[in-house]
Design an enzyme around this catalytic site. Structure first.
Site, PDB file in Angstrom:
ATOM      1  N   HIS A 167       0.873  -1.187   0.000  1.00 60.64           N
ATOM      2  CA  HIS A 167       0.000   0.000   0.000  1.00 60.64           C
ATOM      3  C   HIS A 167       0.908   1.234   0.000  1.00 60.64           C
ATOM      4  O   HIS A 167       2.013   1.188   0.538  1.00 60.64           O
ATOM      5  CB  HIS A 167      -0.829  -0.061   1.292  1.00 60.64           C
ATOM      6  CG  HIS A 167      -1.919   0.947   1.405  1.00 60.64           C
ATOM      7  ND1 HIS A 167      -1.700   2.244   1.776  1.00 60.64           N
ATOM      8  CD2 HIS A 167      -3.259   0.830   1.218  1.00 60.64           C
ATOM      9  CE1 HIS A 167      -2.855   2.895   1.818  1.00 60.64           C
ATOM     10  NE2 HIS A 167      -3.816   2.057   1.486  1.00 60.64           N
ATOM     11  N   ASP A 176       3.051  -4.574   8.029  1.00 59.86           N
ATOM     12  CA  ASP A 176       1.847  -3.771   7.895  1.00 59.86           C
ATOM     13  C   ASP A 176       0.667  -4.729   8.058  1.00 59.86           C
ATOM     14  O   ASP A 176       0.331  -5.476   7.143  1.00 59.86           O
ATOM     15  CB  ASP A 176       1.843  -3.087   6.520  1.00 59.86           C
ATOM     16  CG  ASP A 176       0.511  -2.422   6.217  1.00 59.86           C
ATOM     17  OD1 ASP A 176      -0.408  -2.516   7.043  1.00 59.86           O
ATOM     18  OD2 ASP A 176       0.406  -1.824   5.132  1.00 59.86           O
ATOM     19  N   GLN A 197      -4.641  -5.192   7.033  1.00 62.37           N
ATOM     20  CA  GLN A 197      -5.698  -6.088   6.549  1.00 62.37           C
ATOM     21  C   GLN A 197      -5.719  -7.403   7.324  1.00 62.37           C
ATOM     22  O   GLN A 197      -6.661  -8.189   7.183  1.00 62.37           O
ATOM     23  CB  GLN A 197      -5.496  -6.390   5.055  1.00 62.37           C
ATOM     24  CG  GLN A 197      -5.635  -5.184   4.160  1.00 62.37           C
ATOM     25  CD  GLN A 197      -7.043  -4.612   4.153  1.00 62.37           C
ATOM     26  OE1 GLN A 197      -8.002  -5.268   4.544  1.00 62.37           O
ATOM     27  NE2 GLN A 197      -7.164  -3.371   3.715  1.00 62.37           N
ATOM     28  N   LYS A 240     -10.487  -0.730  10.260  1.00 61.48           N
ATOM     29  CA  LYS A 240     -10.646  -1.942   9.442  1.00 61.48           C
ATOM     30  C   LYS A 240     -10.986  -3.143  10.335  1.00 61.48           C
ATOM     31  O   LYS A 240     -11.257  -4.231   9.857  1.00 61.48           O
ATOM     32  CB  LYS A 240      -9.362  -2.216   8.662  1.00 61.48           C
ATOM     33  CG  LYS A 240      -9.042  -1.081   7.692  1.00 61.48           C
ATOM     34  CD  LYS A 240      -7.975  -1.427   6.744  1.00 61.48           C
ATOM     35  CE  LYS A 240      -7.387  -0.189   6.112  1.00 61.48           C
ATOM     36  NZ  LYS A 240      -8.008   0.175   4.845  1.00 61.48           N
ATOM     37  N   CYS A 281      -4.724   2.406  -3.690  1.00 62.45           N
ATOM     38  CA  CYS A 281      -3.492   2.939  -3.064  1.00 62.45           C
ATOM     39  C   CYS A 281      -2.339   1.964  -3.260  1.00 62.45           C
ATOM     40  O   CYS A 281      -1.508   1.797  -2.345  1.00 62.45           O
ATOM     41  CB  CYS A 281      -3.687   3.237  -1.586  1.00 62.45           C
ATOM     42  SG  CYS A 281      -4.925   4.488  -1.272  1.00 62.45           S
TER      43      CYS A 281
END
Ligand SMILES: Cc1ncc(COP(=O)(O)O)c(C=O)c1O
Length: 403
Positions: free
Chosen positions: A121, A198, A201, A224, A361
């Protein structure tokens, strides 16, 4: 009771249209709808419980301070971390920028390398470019396998002792591919590099245990995870966080201030300048409790089954090109021959189906896939087969319109 039976629309007011009809919301990878327990927790924190934290001498402020620090403990617990290792940030983007601006500036020097991947991202690319321009480091990019995983064999070949950091997504927001984090950690540590994951998600879709995975830094956002916007977290191994210099200055992050010298509070307060996002932190913790209560393994199984059904249904439509691996986590990206994803998204909206269409993104990934954009259906714990059926009906109608 199954996950879906426990998450009927009345628990998620955002899943109903103004006419009271169920909305086929397939954009949870952008942001998830909120259960009433989160909305109520935020409302209480902004209402009868509201007061500042860390300074008030009155009882309500002391109570709010306890609640805020309890929230930190619960968010840490969600990922198997300790509370003194969690910094509240505005979101994953700010968490990664924090690492870049503090750990990066303190540790990276001209000629050092860092390794990112092709599927990152923008929030795990651009902060590093800003640091590259200030420090003279080199950014290397790990390619993907044919099915859209970060190619760890390639990473193994690319990594050298010049690499100081590996920063990879746990789950791709476009392809849904899941990183073998343990292997990525072993590869990074083998050359003496730190590893930042990261987890934006991943935290809402998989059980995550930072200690078990062995990572050094882990970033994620509350929104999220069925929590509020405006808050997220950076988890960092205690000794790493303690050694990182502050980045934003102001109230709360200091020990003692004079005009000649200022000393810092210990981590994590050192990284939380100013009045924090109090109600949001309380809502974040409510969301963490909610997903833990549902069971992340159950959520993962539920979303994996939906992905399999969605891929099978979309795969039966000739004009559909599917991206990503078969076992992607909760996310299905695709294109429709002869139809721009934006047109598809607009027609689906008329059908009460919400998907994301665009570059997500992740422009370097789009270039790598050779497409300007994709359509993306992403699932949450509240989705079921009726949402997939509505998506398929909408795609078929779109194809008839464009025929
Ligand atoms: C993989 C990934 N990383 C980082 C981010 C940035 O998260 P936020 O916008 O909440 O800071 C996102 C959000 O789309 C994402 O999907």
């Amino acid at each position: 009771m199954t996950v879906i039976e426990r998450t009927r629309a009345d628990m998620f007011p955002g899943l109903l249209t103004p006419d009271g009809v169920r909305w086929h919301y397939l954009d949870s990878a952008a942001t998830a709808q909120k259960p009433n327990v989160v909305i109520d927790a935020v409302a209480r924190a902004l209402g009868p419980d509201y007061a500042t934290v860390h300074r008030g001498l009155y009882a309500r402020s002391a109570d709010m301070t306890l609640a805020y620090e309890a929230a930190r403990r619960q968010v840490a617990g969600l990922i198997g971390g300790a509370e003194h290792e969690v910094v509240f940030t505005r979101g994953a983007t700010e968490a990664i920028n924090l690492v870049a601006q503090t750990w990066g500036i303190a540790n990276l020097k001209p000629g050092d390398h860092i390794l990112l991947s092709m599927l990152e991202h923008h929030s795990n690319i651009v902060p590093w470019q800003l640091i590259r321009d200030r420090t003279g480091i080199v950014i290397d990019v790990c390619p993907l396998t044919a099915d859209g995983h970060i190619d760890l064999d390639a990473a193994e070949r690319m990594l050298t002792p010049a690499h100081k950091l590996v920063a990879f997504a746990h789950v791709s927001n476009v392809l849904g591919s899941v990183l073998d984090v343990r292997r990525a950690v072993a590869l990074a540590h083998h050359v003496g590099a730190k590893i930042l994951i990261d987890g934006c998600q991943a935290v809402a879709r998989l059980p995550v245990d930072v200690a078990e995975l062995g990572v050094d830094l882990y970033a994620f956002s509350a929104h999220k995870l069925y929590g509020p916007t405006g808050i997220g977290a950076l988890w960092a191994r205690a000794e790493l966080l303690e050694a990182m210099p502050p980045w934003q200055g102001g109230g709360s992050m200091i020990d003692r201030v004079t005009f000649t010298e200022t000393t810092w509070a210990p981590a994590p307060q050192r990284f939380e300048a100013g009045t924090p996002a109090i109600a949001e932190a309380i809502g974040f913790a409510a969301a963490a409790r909610y997903v833990l209560g549902q069971g992340l393994a159950a959520i993962h199984a539920h979303e994996t089954a939906l992905v399999a059904k969605a891929r099978a249904a979309l795969g039966r439509i000739n004009a559909v090109r599917l991206f990503g691996p078969e076992d992607s986590a909760g996310i299905v990206s695709f294109t429709l021959e002869g139809v721009h994803p934006h047109d598809l998204g607009t027609i689906l909206d008329e059908e009460n189906v919400a998907i994301r269409a665009g570059h997500h993104c992740a422009q370097p990934l789009m270039a790598d896939l050779g497409v300007p954009a994709t359509a993306r259906a992403s699932f949450g714990l509240y989705n079921d087969e009726t949402d997939i059926a509505a998506l398929v009906r909408g795609i078929e109608r779109t194809l008839r319109i464009f025929a």
